[in-house]
Design a protein around this motif. Structure first.
Motif, short mmCIF file in Angstrom:
data_model
loop_
_atom_site.label_atom_id
_atom_site.label_comp_id
_atom_site.label_asym_id
_atom_site.label_seq_id
_atom_site.Cartn_x
_atom_site.Cartn_y
_atom_site.Cartn_z
N ASN A 151 -1.37 6.76 6.62
CA ASN A 151 -2.73 6.90 6.11
C ASN A 151 -3.47 5.59 6.36
OD1 ASN A 151 -5.04 7.84 4.74
ND2 ASN A 151 -4.35 6.93 2.82
N VAL A 152 -4.07 5.47 7.54
CA VAL A 152 -4.74 4.21 7.86
C VAL A 152 -5.99 3.99 7.01
CG1 VAL A 152 -3.86 3.98 10.21
CG2 VAL A 152 -5.94 5.29 9.84
N GLY A 153 -6.46 5.02 6.33
CA GLY A 153 -7.59 4.83 5.43
C GLY A 153 -7.23 4.08 4.17
N GLY A 154 -5.93 3.97 3.87
CA GLY A 154 -5.48 3.29 2.66
C GLY A 154 -5.17 1.83 2.90
N GLY A 155 -4.46 1.24 1.92
CA GLY A 155 -4.08 -0.16 2.03
C GLY A 155 -5.00 -1.11 1.31
N LEU A 156 -5.71 -0.63 0.28
CA LEU A 156 -6.69 -1.47 -0.44
C LEU A 156 -5.96 -2.24 -1.53
CD1 LEU A 156 -9.67 1.06 -0.57
CD2 LEU A 156 -8.91 -0.45 1.27
N HIS A 157 -5.35 -3.34 -1.12
CA HIS A 157 -4.34 -4.01 -1.95
C HIS A 157 -4.85 -5.05 -2.93
CE1 HIS A 157 -3.69 -7.27 1.44
NE2 HIS A 157 -4.96 -7.04 1.17
N ALA A 199 0.34 4.58 -5.53
CA ALA A 199 1.39 5.32 -4.82
C ALA A 199 2.78 4.88 -5.24
CB ALA A 199 1.21 5.15 -3.31
N ILE A 200 2.96 3.58 -5.44
CA ILE A 200 4.27 3.07 -5.86
C ILE A 200 4.63 3.58 -7.25
CG2 ILE A 200 5.55 0.99 -6.47
CD1 ILE A 200 3.91 -0.44 -4.22
N SER A 226 -13.46 6.60 -3.19
CA SER A 226 -12.26 5.81 -3.47
C SER A 226 -11.09 6.72 -3.86
CB SER A 226 -12.54 4.81 -4.58
OG SER A 226 -13.62 3.96 -4.25
N ALA A 227 -11.38 7.76 -4.65
CA ALA A 227 -10.33 8.69 -5.09
C ALA A 227 -9.76 9.46 -3.90
CB ALA A 227 -10.88 9.65 -6.13
N LEU A 228 -10.57 9.70 -2.86
CA LEU A 228 -10.06 10.38 -1.67
C LEU A 228 -9.07 9.49 -0.92
CD1 LEU A 228 -10.28 12.96 0.08
CD2 LEU A 228 -11.99 11.74 1.45
N ILE A 229 -9.36 8.21 -0.86
CA ILE A 229 -8.42 7.27 -0.21
C ILE A 229 -7.10 7.22 -0.97
CG2 ILE A 229 -8.03 4.81 0.20
CD1 ILE A 229 -10.97 4.67 1.12
N VAL A 230 -7.19 7.15 -2.30
CA VAL A 230 -5.97 7.18 -3.11
C VAL A 230 -5.22 8.48 -2.86
CG1 VAL A 230 -5.03 7.22 -5.45
CG2 VAL A 230 -6.93 5.68 -4.89
N ILE A 248 -11.65 -1.06 -4.42
CA ILE A 248 -12.04 -0.50 -5.72
C ILE A 248 -10.81 0.03 -6.44
CG2 ILE A 248 -13.46 1.25 -6.87
CD1 ILE A 248 -15.38 0.95 -4.38
N TYR A 249 -10.15 1.02 -5.88
CA TYR A 249 -8.88 1.50 -6.42
C TYR A 249 -7.75 1.04 -5.50
CZ TYR A 249 -11.70 4.70 -9.31
OH TYR A 249 -12.60 5.23 -10.19
N ASN A 250 -6.65 0.62 -6.10
CA ASN A 250 -5.52 0.11 -5.34
C ASN A 250 -4.57 1.26 -5.03
OD1 ASN A 250 -3.12 -1.22 -4.49
ND2 ASN A 250 -3.77 -3.08 -5.54
#
Length: 383
Positions: free
Chosen positions: A127-133, A152-153, A103-107, A145-147
């Protein structure tokens, strides 16, 4: 227009995996990267590796106790009764090995994209791996798990002093991001999603407008089930144009869930690949009009991972690079992945003409969506 863009990618994104039969499967990220590579739209020089986000960075949004619980869960040392308090070990977010690291890698991938744009290394980053909203401050939710978007915002606010416009076209309401900044006038959120009457998470009504100093900076356009391309695009363009002109951000972050497509098994919308060409095209145009091109894009939902997501997410990158495409998908890509796909892969970039039977309520749905959009934007229109 041709711009400098970077594509954040690592094969380690595939470590974010709940189980073999879970609907969230990041092989879709690999499918997208491979499709772009096969068509020679993505080169090694375009790709940058994600870093692992630090605990302090994750704690910009998430409680330290929750981060600690995620770490313990991934090591098999968190009691199930405690895990449940954090939304871990549920049907939606089962516990898996090394879930914190994955999860930390996606963040970190989304923060890598942010730094590339905000330091001027590139105009755009994907980063298409992200977007876990759906992830909340102290709880996992909806496969998230992590947003990474919320982190990022907050990271852009603190490190770069940026006003951020977040635009979410996932079929599910971007609840985690909205609530994280609900009282913050320096962040504006716009979510176009299927109405919560039928779909998780059940939020995203037009009266969710923010609170305190953040009142008037949260916008939601819940569209009706069976919405088709024309209505989806009309609502998206009308709301995006009005909101960005009202807020005048320094940077745009778009969440590009691909689950509004007709084929998606978890939603009830009837969008085709036409909309997944239109969505990034408008974002690209408005980024240059209002933000000197600063545009960061992440993935999100999308559960027809074979037929829909790779084609939809590839179009974001193609738009960033100013490339147009039509006709057949690369034969080598089809030959490589068809034997692994449970469904026959489409051979063309565009959907077939008769994707579904005509929807008898089309006019009614279109008129209802237009009215919903007008009501959602009323405060801007009548200033």
């Amino acid at each position: 227009m041709t711009c400098d863009s970077v594509f954040v990618y690592s094969s380690d994104y595939l470590n974010y995996k709940f189980s073999d039969d879970h609907p969230f499967n990041h092989i879709r990220v690999k499918l997208t990267q491979d499709l772009l590579t096969e068509m020679k739209a993505l080169n090694d020089s375009d790709v940058i590796a994600p870093r692992i986000a630090t605990d302090d960075e994750i704690a910009l949004i998430h409680d330290p106790a929750y981060i600690d619980a995620v770490k313990k869960a991934g090591k098999g040392s968190l009691a199930s009764s405690i895990a449940a308090n954090y939304g871990l070990g549920t049907e939606d977010t089962p516990i898996f090995s090394n879930m914190h690291e994955a999860s930390a890698l996606i963040v970190g991938g989304t923060l890598t994209a942010v730094d590339a744009v905000m330091t001027g290394k590139s105009d755009h980053a994907l980063n298409v791996g992200g977007g876990l909203h759906h992830g909340f401050r102290g709880k996992a939710s909806g496969f998230c798990i992590y947003n990474d978007s919320s982190i990022a915002i907050e990271y852009m606010k603190k490190k770069y002093g940026a006003k951020v416009l977040y635009v979410d076209t996932d079929a599910h309401h971007g609840d985690g991001v909205q609530w994280a900044f609900y009282d913050d006038p320096e962040v504006c959120t716009l979510s176009i999603h299927e109405t919560g009457r039928y779909l998780f998470p059940g939020t995203g009504n037009i009266n969710e407008k923010g609170q305190g100093k953040g009142y008037g900076f949260s916008f939601n356009v819940p569209i009706d089930a069976f919405t088709e391309d024309e209505s989806f695009q009309e609502v998206y363009e009308a709301s995006f144009r009005k909101v960005i002109d009202f807020f005048k951000p320094d940077v745009i972050l778009t969440q590009n869930g691909a689950d509004a497509h007709y084929y998606d098994p978890l939603t009830h919308l009837s969008v085709s690949m036409k909309s997944y060409e239109f969505i990034p095209k408008l974002a690209h145009q408005l980024a240059h009009e209002y933000c000197d091109g600063k545009w960061i894009a992440v993935g999100g939902g999308g559960y027809d991972i074979w037929r829909v997501v790779p084609r939809a997410w590839s179009r974001i990158w193609l738009e960033m690079k100013g490339l147009s495409i039509s006709g057949r998908l690369p034969q080598q890509w089809l030959d490589r992945w068809n034997p692994l796909s449970p469904l026959t892969l489409p051979e063309n970039w565009d959907d077939e003409t008769n994707l579904y039977e005509p929807i008898p309520r089309k006019q009614e749905i279109t008129e209802k969506n237009k009215l919903t959009c007008e009501r959602a934007l009323y405060q801007i229109t009548n200033q």
